[in-house]
Design a protein around this motif. Structure first.
Motif, short mmCIF file in Angstrom:
data_model
loop_
_atom_site.label_atom_id
_atom_site.label_comp_id
_atom_site.label_asym_id
_atom_site.label_seq_id
_atom_site.Cartn_x
_atom_site.Cartn_y
_atom_site.Cartn_z
N UNK A 1 -12.31 6.87 5.52
CA UNK A 1 -13.42 7.42 5.16
C UNK A 1 -13.60 6.17 3.65
N UNK A 2 -14.86 5.75 3.37
CA UNK A 2 -15.36 4.75 2.67
C UNK A 2 -16.71 4.18 2.01
N UNK A 3 -16.34 3.71 1.20
CA UNK A 3 -17.70 3.96 0.70
C UNK A 3 -18.90 3.03 0.39
N UNK B 1 -9.60 -4.19 6.66
CA UNK B 1 -8.50 -2.39 7.13
C UNK B 1 -9.64 -1.87 8.73
N UNK B 2 -11.73 -1.94 8.45
CA UNK B 2 -12.12 -1.70 9.57
C UNK B 2 -12.66 -3.41 10.45
N UNK B 3 -13.67 -2.86 11.09
CA UNK B 3 -14.65 -3.88 12.20
C UNK B 3 -16.28 -2.70 11.84
N UNK C 1 -12.66 -1.67 3.65
CA UNK C 1 -11.73 -0.53 2.86
C UNK C 1 -11.75 0.73 3.85
N UNK C 2 -12.15 0.30 5.59
CA UNK C 2 -11.20 1.06 6.52
C UNK C 2 -12.90 1.18 7.79
#
Length: 188
Positions: free
Chosen positions: A185-187, A159-161, A75-76
């Protein structure tokens, strides 16, 4: 608004480092991962020693939350994981292949590929201390020791790493800002 979650079960000097660079950091225990009580954040950091029972008791909570970590990154979010500080370790809870062998040394690190994450170290030509290396990985190797063993890898996922390192030095302020600014921002 918390920007970084630091997974640990007691106060750490690491918290001060984020605050010194104007990054809002909150320490959480691993048992709270995946619950509705944790606010969204951009980055999750798991410090050196997370698998060593002499340092902390967070490992069971981390290993139970494979899906939470994967969703967070997809999710980023940026997930930064340091060394487990045990003789051998398989990061089976990460959505990537990663195995560690403990070996404390000092080396001049070698850039394997150019990557923004290399700002972890302020002076890439200086000698650094590391506490092990990755014996297996499917991530992009961005730093290795003088024997060619991976010391830092990056795995893009959704979308993240995921950024994993065995370098036993405090990360630079530039790196702390980079992991925060390049994430959504991600949960957790």
């Amino acid at each position: 608004m918390t920007e970084v979650m630091l997974v640990w079960d007691n106060p750490l000097l690491f918290e001060k480092l984020f605050n010194e660079h104007g990054i809002k950091c909150q320490r959480i225990v691993s048992d709270s991962i995946g619950t509705p009580f944790i606010p969204a954040c951009k980055c999750v950091v798991i410090p050196t020693g997370f698998a060593n029972k002499d340092y902390t008791k967070i490992l069971p909570g981390i290993e139970r939350n494979t899906k939470s970590f994967e969703k967070f990154v997809r999710d980023g979010g940026n997930l930064v994981v340091f060394s487990p500080m045990v003789p051998k370790y398989n990061y089976g809870w990460l959505p990537m292949e990663l195995e560690y062998i403990q070996q404390q040394k000092v080396t001049t690190i070698c850039k394997t590929n150019d990557h923004e994450a290399q700002c972890l170290i302020e002076d890439a030509c200086a000698e650094v201390e590391f506490d092990g290396y990755f014996s297996k990985t499917d991530g992009e190797v961005v730093f290795s020791d003088d024997a060619g063993n991976p010391l830092m890898v990056v795995k893009e996922l959704g979308n993240g790493r995921i950024i994993a390192t065995t370098i036993h030095e405090f990360p630079s302020g530039k790196f702390l800002k980079w992991i925060n600014e390049t994430a959504k921002k991600s949960k957790l």
